[in-house]
Scaffold this active site. Sequence first.
Site, short mmCIF file in Angstrom:
data_model
loop_
_atom_site.label_atom_id
_atom_site.label_comp_id
_atom_site.label_asym_id
_atom_site.label_seq_id
_atom_site.Cartn_x
_atom_site.Cartn_y
_atom_site.Cartn_z
N HIS A 112 -21.12 -55.34 -49.89
CA HIS A 112 -22.39 -55.74 -49.28
C HIS A 112 -23.38 -54.58 -49.37
O HIS A 112 -22.97 -53.41 -49.36
CB HIS A 112 -22.12 -56.10 -47.81
CG HIS A 112 -23.29 -56.71 -47.12
ND1 HIS A 112 -24.21 -55.96 -46.44
CD2 HIS A 112 -23.70 -58.00 -47.01
CE1 HIS A 112 -25.12 -56.77 -45.92
NE2 HIS A 112 -24.83 -58.01 -46.26
N ASP A 189 -15.13 -52.37 -44.02
CA ASP A 189 -16.15 -53.30 -43.58
C ASP A 189 -15.44 -54.63 -43.29
O ASP A 189 -15.04 -55.33 -44.21
CB ASP A 189 -17.20 -53.43 -44.70
CG ASP A 189 -18.14 -54.60 -44.49
OD1 ASP A 189 -18.03 -55.29 -43.46
OD2 ASP A 189 -19.00 -54.81 -45.38
N GLN A 192 -16.56 -59.80 -42.84
CA GLN A 192 -16.14 -61.13 -43.29
C GLN A 192 -14.71 -61.49 -42.91
O GLN A 192 -14.29 -62.62 -43.11
CB GLN A 192 -16.26 -61.23 -44.82
CG GLN A 192 -17.68 -61.29 -45.34
CD GLN A 192 -18.40 -62.57 -44.96
OE1 GLN A 192 -17.79 -63.58 -44.60
NE2 GLN A 192 -19.72 -62.53 -45.01
N LYS A 215 -20.67 -63.22 -36.85
CA LYS A 215 -19.78 -63.85 -37.83
C LYS A 215 -18.43 -64.19 -37.18
O LYS A 215 -17.49 -64.59 -37.86
CB LYS A 215 -19.57 -62.92 -39.02
CG LYS A 215 -20.83 -62.70 -39.86
CD LYS A 215 -20.53 -61.85 -41.07
CE LYS A 215 -21.76 -61.20 -41.67
NZ LYS A 215 -22.60 -62.09 -42.45
N CYS A 353 -26.66 -61.03 -51.56
CA CYS A 353 -26.89 -59.63 -51.20
C CYS A 353 -25.92 -58.68 -51.88
O CYS A 353 -25.88 -57.50 -51.54
CB CYS A 353 -26.86 -59.42 -49.70
SG CYS A 353 -28.02 -60.48 -48.86
C1 LIG Z 1 -19.13 -58.04 -46.20
C2 LIG Z 1 -20.32 -57.86 -45.30
N1 LIG Z 1 -20.62 -56.65 -44.82
C3 LIG Z 1 -21.66 -56.45 -44.00
C4 LIG Z 1 -22.50 -57.47 -43.62
C5 LIG Z 1 -23.68 -57.18 -42.75
O1 LIG Z 1 -23.57 -57.77 -41.52
P1 LIG Z 1 -24.79 -57.77 -40.51
O2 LIG Z 1 -25.92 -58.42 -41.25
O3 LIG Z 1 -24.33 -58.57 -39.36
O4 LIG Z 1 -25.10 -56.36 -40.17
C6 LIG Z 1 -22.24 -58.75 -44.10
C7 LIG Z 1 -23.15 -59.87 -43.75
O5 LIG Z 1 -23.41 -60.74 -44.54
C8 LIG Z 1 -21.13 -58.95 -44.95
O6 LIG Z 1 -20.86 -60.17 -45.44
#
Ligand SMILES: Cc1ncc(COP(=O)(O)O)c(C=O)c1O
Lengths: 398, 147
Positions: A112, A189, A192, A215, A353
């Site tokens: 991400h 991270d 997900q 999430k 993204c």
């Molecule tokens: C794998 C991953 N990391 C980080 C994030 C970022 O999360 P947040 O937007 O809640 O900070 C997301 C959100 O789509 C994600 O899918």
Amino acid sequence: MNREDFPMLKDDIIYFDNGATTLKPYQVKEAIIEYYDHYTANAHRGDYAISAKVDNIYEGTRHKIKELINANEDSEIVFTSGSTQSMNYIIFGFFAHKLQKDDEVLITVSEHASNILPWFVIAKQIGIKVKYIELDENYNVTIENVKKAITPKTKVISLAHITNVIGDIRPIKEISELAHQKNIYMVVDAAQSIAHKKIDVTDWNIDFLVASAHKMYGPTGIGFLYGKFNLLEETIPQNYGGGMNAMFTKEGYYELREVPTRFEAGTPNIEGVIGFNAAIEYINNIGISKIEKYEHELKTYLVEELKKLDFVEIYNPNTIGTTVAFNLKGVFAQDTAIYLDKYHICVRAGSHCAKILSDALKINNTCRISLSFYNNKEEIDLLINVLKNSKNIWKEIL
Amino acid sequence: MDQNIRRTIILDNYEHPFNRGIPQSNDYIKHNSNNVSCIDNLDLYIKIKDNIIEDIKFEGEACVISISSTSIMIQNLIGKSIPEALDIIKNYQNMINEEPYNEEKLKDAIVYNDIYKQPSRKKCATLSINGIEEVLKEYLKKEEPKN
Ligand SMILES: Cc1ncc(COP(=O)(O)O)c(C=O)c1O
């Protein structure tokens, strides 16, 4: 399962975008309303009963998170606004001071943006190098490829437990073991994965881990950062102000409060924490292993049904997570999403993204379905029917 | 407008877009138009000589509305002077935004006169047109001091 707890599902929608954010059970909303209606007060000011109640729930939520991920101490959990802020916090508050020129950070092209861009920024500032672990033909990270990517300069491996585009699951425990043999920090991270799989930071020996409440059936704007206590002690606060200082004088002398309070400057997102608390309780009541088993069955069913449609291309039929990336042959992903939206089926179209992944996938855009335990086979059957009629797509969307 | 005719014009321009491709010569101004919601992504190539738009080409990946509107609008713009082109673009934008406009200047582009009903698609319908407008305005700014 548990569909009756989700008011959104009464609105005749099929929600397949759980990777973006999950729906909220009414228990979360009610916990927040209860706070505003019956014990509105600031945290850490506790000279009266309702403020003490706020403190109890606030710290109780920290404890629930500690239990959920099996950390050693409550103080290893820092509240943040979510995964993105958590990631920025450790990269700028810890690694920007710890790393030196030419040190290497290993990520992949399917991370991400929040696990890529902050590294790019400190690469510019202090001259670290961002390197990529190669993905195999199913876009998975294998332990062999991690070994290949490690050099004597590697100082950090920072990976999503489950990615947001392909939904593949990384062998975090094995990677972490390898990392620690070589004195490499392991950052995970879990945005997900945390609502879908058991996480164990102690067993896996994780140094830092991030996640977002929204999430995991909780509110937006709240999440957490986990760090091993000794590493958090070395982390530099990124915000200064009330709540995080122990004392200061007019000459400019100051002392900070203990970890983790020193990282939570200002009035926190109290309603967020209270909603988060209800969300974790909700997940615990169902049980994460039950969730995992059910979602796996559902995902297997979805892939089997999609495979029967020869005009559908699936990009990740062999990954294990809850995500399916697909396109209708010859139709741009966004047009497919708009078509499905006519039937109140919510799927995500785009590059999700993970912009640099498009090079690896050789296609820029896909439709993504990411499942949750409240989805069911009837919904999948409906989707398949609508897709079967997609010969009419232009009639429907133009 | 008849819905079948509308659909036929849009699909014709989507399936067989006018001037899709990257020009061989290097006398084109290149401009990338992409949608911040990170999906449509088109490169525009515009050739201007003596304040006349001699040619426009485009390449990239985008949805049915983006591709077809690019195809239709570049046919309207080629051969026009910059002020004429800016006037056509203005009329087009007005149509998309439900403001008064001159239908005759837009020709086939009037197929998008109901796009306001799908607010999320307004961006698709104006993606490349706004890009072309930007290039033309930049061009005028650079040329003016010389005149
Ligand atoms: C794998 C991953 N990391 C980080 C994030 C970022 O999360 P947040 O937007 O809640 O900070 C997301 C959100 O789509 C994600 O899918």
